[in-house]
Scaffold this motif. Structure first.
Motif, PDB file in Angstrom:
ATOM      1  N   GLY A 121     -90.111   0.598  45.448  1.00 18.83           N
ATOM      2  CA  GLY A 121     -88.675   0.355  45.421  1.00 18.83           C
ATOM      3  C   GLY A 121     -88.050   0.723  44.095  1.00 18.83           C
ATOM      4  O   GLY A 121     -86.978   1.340  44.048  1.00 18.83           O
ATOM      5  N   ARG A 122     -88.701   0.364  42.995  1.00 16.00           N
ATOM      6  CA  ARG A 122     -88.153   0.676  41.676  1.00 16.00           C
ATOM      7  C   ARG A 122     -88.144   2.175  41.424  1.00 16.00           C
ATOM      8  O   ARG A 122     -87.182   2.722  40.873  1.00 16.00           O
ATOM      9  CB  ARG A 122     -88.950  -0.038  40.598  1.00 16.00           C
ATOM     10  N   ILE A 123     -89.218   2.855  41.812  1.00 25.53           N
ATOM     11  CA  ILE A 123     -89.268   4.308  41.631  1.00 25.53           C
ATOM     12  C   ILE A 123     -88.168   4.986  42.440  1.00 25.53           C
ATOM     13  O   ILE A 123     -87.493   5.909  41.962  1.00 25.53           O
ATOM     14  CB  ILE A 123     -90.655   4.849  42.040  1.00 25.53           C
ATOM     15  N   THR A 124     -87.979   4.509  43.662  1.00 23.38           N
ATOM     16  CA  THR A 124     -86.970   5.123  44.527  1.00 23.38           C
ATOM     17  C   THR A 124     -85.570   4.939  43.977  1.00 23.38           C
ATOM     18  O   THR A 124     -84.797   5.904  43.857  1.00 23.38           O
ATOM     19  CB  THR A 124     -87.061   4.539  45.946  1.00 23.38           C
ATOM     20  N   MET A 125     -85.208   3.709  43.643  1.00 26.22           N
ATOM     21  CA  MET A 125     -83.839   3.410  43.229  1.00 26.22           C
ATOM     22  C   MET A 125     -83.540   3.889  41.810  1.00 26.22           C
ATOM     23  O   MET A 125     -82.393   4.238  41.501  1.00 26.22           O
ATOM     24  CB  MET A 125     -83.585   1.908  43.333  1.00 26.22           C
ATOM     25  N   SER A 126     -84.543   3.889  40.939  1.00 25.86           N
ATOM     26  CA  SER A 126     -84.305   4.247  39.542  1.00 25.86           C
ATOM     27  C   SER A 126     -84.518   5.724  39.252  1.00 25.86           C
ATOM     28  O   SER A 126     -83.940   6.248  38.295  1.00 25.86           O
ATOM     29  CB  SER A 126     -85.224   3.428  38.623  1.00 25.86           C
ATOM     30  N   HIS A 127     -85.324   6.403  40.035  1.00 26.52           N
ATOM     31  CA  HIS A 127     -85.680   7.782  39.722  1.00 26.52           C
ATOM     32  C   HIS A 127     -85.408   8.754  40.866  1.00 26.52           C
ATOM     33  O   HIS A 127     -84.707   9.744  40.685  1.00 26.52           O
ATOM     34  CB  HIS A 127     -87.156   7.856  39.314  1.00 26.52           C
ATOM     35  N   VAL A 128     -85.987   8.478  42.045  1.00 25.21           N
ATOM     36  CA  VAL A 128     -85.902   9.450  43.136  1.00 25.21           C
ATOM     37  C   VAL A 128     -84.475   9.582  43.662  1.00 25.21           C
ATOM     38  O   VAL A 128     -83.947  10.699  43.789  1.00 25.21           O
ATOM     39  CB  VAL A 128     -86.861   9.060  44.277  1.00 25.21           C
ATOM     40  N   LEU A 129     -83.841   8.456  43.982  1.00 27.37           N
ATOM     41  CA  LEU A 129     -82.498   8.514  44.564  1.00 27.37           C
ATOM     42  C   LEU A 129     -81.474   9.148  43.628  1.00 27.37           C
ATOM     43  O   LEU A 129     -80.709  10.026  44.064  1.00 27.37           O
ATOM     44  CB  LEU A 129     -82.051   7.107  44.986  1.00 27.37           C
ATOM     45  N   PRO A 130     -81.386   8.760  42.337  1.00 24.12           N
ATOM     46  CA  PRO A 130     -80.409   9.416  41.458  1.00 24.12           C
ATOM     47  C   PRO A 130     -80.598  10.925  41.354  1.00 24.12           C
ATOM     48  O   PRO A 130     -79.616  11.659  41.212  1.00 24.12           O
ATOM     49  CB  PRO A 130     -80.648   8.728  40.100  1.00 24.12           C
ATOM     50  N   ASN A 131     -81.846  11.387  41.417  1.00 27.07           N
ATOM     51  CA  ASN A 131     -82.101  12.821  41.318  1.00 27.07           C
ATOM     52  C   ASN A 131     -81.959  13.542  42.654  1.00 27.07           C
ATOM     53  O   ASN A 131     -82.043  14.778  42.703  1.00 27.07           O
ATOM     54  CB  ASN A 131     -83.509  13.063  40.767  1.00 27.07           C
ATOM     55  N   SER A 132     -81.766  12.788  43.738  1.00 27.29           N
ATOM     56  CA  SER A 132     -81.634  13.387  45.071  1.00 27.29           C
ATOM     57  C   SER A 132     -80.199  13.403  45.571  1.00 27.29           C
ATOM     58  O   SER A 132     -79.925  14.003  46.619  1.00 27.29           O
ATOM     59  CB  SER A 132     -82.500  12.608  46.077  1.00 27.29           C
ATOM     60  N   ILE A 133     -79.296  12.763  44.843  1.00 26.40           N
ATOM     61  CA  ILE A 133     -77.948  12.550  45.365  1.00 26.40           C
ATOM     62  C   ILE A 133     -77.048  13.764  45.195  1.00 26.40           C
ATOM     63  O   ILE A 133     -76.007  13.879  45.854  1.00 26.40           O
ATOM     64  CB  ILE A 133     -77.308  11.313  44.682  1.00 26.40           C
ATOM     65  N   GLY A 134     -77.432  14.712  44.311  1.00 30.88           N
ATOM     66  CA  GLY A 134     -76.586  15.873  44.045  1.00 30.88           C
ATOM     67  C   GLY A 134     -76.222  16.667  45.291  1.00 30.88           C
ATOM     68  O   GLY A 134     -75.031  16.905  45.557  1.00 30.88           O
ATOM     69  N   PRO A 135     -77.195  17.113  46.099  1.00 29.61           N
ATOM     70  CA  PRO A 135     -76.848  17.856  47.313  1.00 29.61           C
ATOM     71  C   PRO A 135     -75.973  17.068  48.285  1.00 29.61           C
ATOM     72  O   PRO A 135     -75.158  17.646  49.013  1.00 29.61           O
ATOM     73  CB  PRO A 135     -78.221  18.157  47.941  1.00 29.61           C
ATOM     74  N   VAL A 136     -76.120  15.742  48.287  1.00 32.46           N
ATOM     75  CA  VAL A 136     -75.305  14.904  49.170  1.00 32.46           C
ATOM     76  C   VAL A 136     -73.847  14.919  48.711  1.00 32.46           C
ATOM     77  O   VAL A 136     -72.920  14.933  49.537  1.00 32.46           O
ATOM     78  CB  VAL A 136     -75.854  13.463  49.209  1.00 32.46           C
ATOM     79  N   ILE A 137     -73.632  14.905  47.395  1.00 28.50           N
ATOM     80  CA  ILE A 137     -72.269  14.971  46.864  1.00 28.50           C
ATOM     81  C   ILE A 137     -71.611  16.292  47.250  1.00 28.50           C
ATOM     82  O   ILE A 137     -70.445  16.336  47.656  1.00 28.50           O
ATOM     83  CB  ILE A 137     -72.284  14.803  45.334  1.00 28.50           C
ATOM     84  N   VAL A 138     -72.367  17.376  47.135  1.00 26.30           N
ATOM     85  CA  VAL A 138     -71.840  18.688  47.524  1.00 26.30           C
ATOM     86  C   VAL A 138     -71.467  18.692  49.007  1.00 26.30           C
ATOM     87  O   VAL A 138     -70.386  19.153  49.396  1.00 26.30           O
ATOM     88  CB  VAL A 138     -72.871  19.786  47.224  1.00 26.30           C
ATOM     89  N   GLN A 139     -72.357  18.176  49.847  1.00 22.09           N
ATOM     90  CA  GLN A 139     -72.090  18.128  51.280  1.00 22.09           C
ATOM     91  C   GLN A 139     -70.878  17.260  51.582  1.00 22.09           C
ATOM     92  O   GLN A 139     -70.102  17.562  52.494  1.00 22.09           O
ATOM     93  CB  GLN A 139     -73.317  17.598  52.023  1.00 22.09           C
ATOM     94  N   GLY A 140     -70.705  16.175  50.818  1.00 24.22           N
ATOM     95  CA  GLY A 140     -69.534  15.320  51.023  1.00 24.22           C
ATOM     96  C   GLY A 140     -68.242  16.069  50.781  1.00 24.22           C
ATOM     97  O   GLY A 140     -67.262  15.895  51.516  1.00 24.22           O
ATOM     98  N   THR A 141     -68.220  16.921  49.746  1.00 23.84           N
ATOM     99  CA  THR A 141     -67.025  17.726  49.476  1.00 23.84           C
ATOM    100  C   THR A 141     -66.745  18.701  50.611  1.00 23.84           C
ATOM    101  O   THR A 141     -65.599  18.859  51.047  1.00 23.84           O
ATOM    102  CB  THR A 141     -67.211  18.501  48.160  1.00 23.84           C
TER     103      THR A 141
END
Length: 300
Positions: free
Chosen positions: A202-222
C-alpha cells in the motif's frame, strides 16, 4: 537514452517544469490554451456577459410563423433570435456555462470511477485484476455514445443524467490507462528497491507507483473534456438533457434549430461552431500535453 533524458529533465528543474517549458514552445498548445481560456472565461462570467437572462424571451414579439430575425437585422439582437424569441447571443453565452459544467463534472466522475478500478487492478493483480478487467472489457465492447444514451435513457431526462451517462462511458478508458501505467511502473528499479527495504504494498503504491502513473491519466482527462462536450451536446440533441425548450444549451439549440433550417440556418450553424471550436481547443491542448509528457519526444 530515455534515462539520460529524464535525468537531464530533473537537473533542469524537474519533470513538470520541463513539461511546461515544452508546452510554451508548442504553437498548438498556445492555440488550444487560448481557445479553452476564452471558453472558460465566457462560461464563468456568463451572468455579466450575456445581454439577457438565460430563460428570457425578449424578442418574442418579432417572431412570426415564417420569419425569424437573423444576425444584424435588429441592433439589440446582434446574432438574431431563435424560434421562441430568445436572444441567440445570450443563449450561446449561457450555453457555454452549461457545457463547461457538464464537461467538467462528467470528466471528474469518469476519472474518479476509472481511477478506483485501475488502482484496484494495478495494485492487487491476480484475480482482482482479472475481475476488474473483465468488467472493463464488457463496458468497452459497447460504443461509448451508445452506452451514454442507454444510461441517460434509464436515469431519465435531466442534466444530471447526462453528466452521469457521459462520465460512466469514460470510466473504462481511465481504468485501463491507469492500470497499464501502474503495471509499467511496478517493474521499475525504484519499486524493487522499496520492496527490498521492506515497504508494504500500500505504501509503495500510494507514495511511489500512483504519483508516477498519473501523468497519462491527466492527459486523457484533457482529451476527454472535448469528447464530453460533444457527447453532452449529442444527448441533449436527442432530447435526453431535460429542461424547457428555451433552455440555453448548445445541443438543445441544435435540436430546435433543425425544424428552422429553411428560414433560419444560423440557429444550427452558431451552436455547431461553438461545439466544434471548444472541442478543438481541448483536443489541441491535450495532444500538446501528451507530446510534452512523452519521454520519446524529449530529444526533438
Amino acid at each position: 537514452m530515455v534515462d539520460r533524458e529524464l535525468l537531464s529533465a530533473k537537473t533542469q528543474g524537474g519533470f513538470w517544469r520541463d513539461v511546461f517549458r515544452r508546452l510554451r514552445r508548442n504553437p498548438a498548445a498556445w492555440a488550444g490554451a487560448v481557445i479553452v481560456a476564452i471558453f472558460v472565461l465566457i462560461a464563468v462570467f456568463a451572468p455579466w456577459l450575456a445581454p439577457y437572462p438565460e430563460m428570457a424571451l425578449p424578442g418574442a414579439k418579432y417572431i412570426t410563423p415564417t420569419y425569424i430575425p437573423g444576425p444584424g437585422e435588429l441592433p439589440q439582437f446582434p446574432l438574431g433570435l431563435d424560434r421562441f424569441g430568445g436572444d441567440v447571443l445570450s443563449k450561446l453565452i449561457w450555453g457555454a456555462q452549461a457545457s463547461l459544467m457538464i464537461g467538467v463534472v462528467s470528466t471528474v466522475f469518469g476519472l474518479a470511477g476509472g481511477a478506483v478500478l485501475g488502482l484496484l487492478a494495478g495494485t492487487f493483480g491476480g484475480w482482482v485484476d482479472n475481475a476488474v478487467m473483465r468488467v472493463v472489457d464488457i463496458l468497452l465492447s459497447v460504443p461509448s455514445l451508445l452506452l451514454a444514451v442507454s444510461i441517460a435513457a434509464v436515469l431519465g431526462q435531466s442534466q444530471l443524467s447526462v453528466m452521469i451517462a457521459v462520465g460512466a462511458s469514460q470510466v473504462p478508458i481511465f481504468a485501463r490507462l491507469l492500470r497499464a501505467s501502474m503495471l509499467q511502473q511496478r517493474s521499475a528499479d525504484y519499486v524493487l528497491s522499496a520492496q527490498t527495504l521492506g515497504l508494504g504494498r500500500g505504501r509503495i503504491t500510494m507514495s511511489h507507483v500512483l504519483p508516477n502513473s498519473i501523468g497519462p491519466v491527466i492527459v486523457q482527462g484533457t482529451l476527454t473534456l472535448a469528447t464530453a462536450v460533444i457527447d453532452a451536446a449529442a444527448l441533449s440533441f436527442l432530447g435526453l438533457g431535460g429542461g424547457r425548450p428555451e433552455t440555453a444549451e448548445w445541443g438543445r439549440m441544435l435540436t430546435y434549430a433543425q425544424a428552422e433550417l429553411a428560414i433560419a440556418p444560423w440557429l444550427a450553424f452558431l451552436p455547431g461552431i461553438c461545439i466544434a471550436v471548444t472541442a478543438l481547443g481541448f483536443t489541441l491542448l491535450g495532444e500538446a500535453l501528451r507530446e510534452a509528457m512523452d519521454p520519446r519526444t524529449r530529444g526533438r
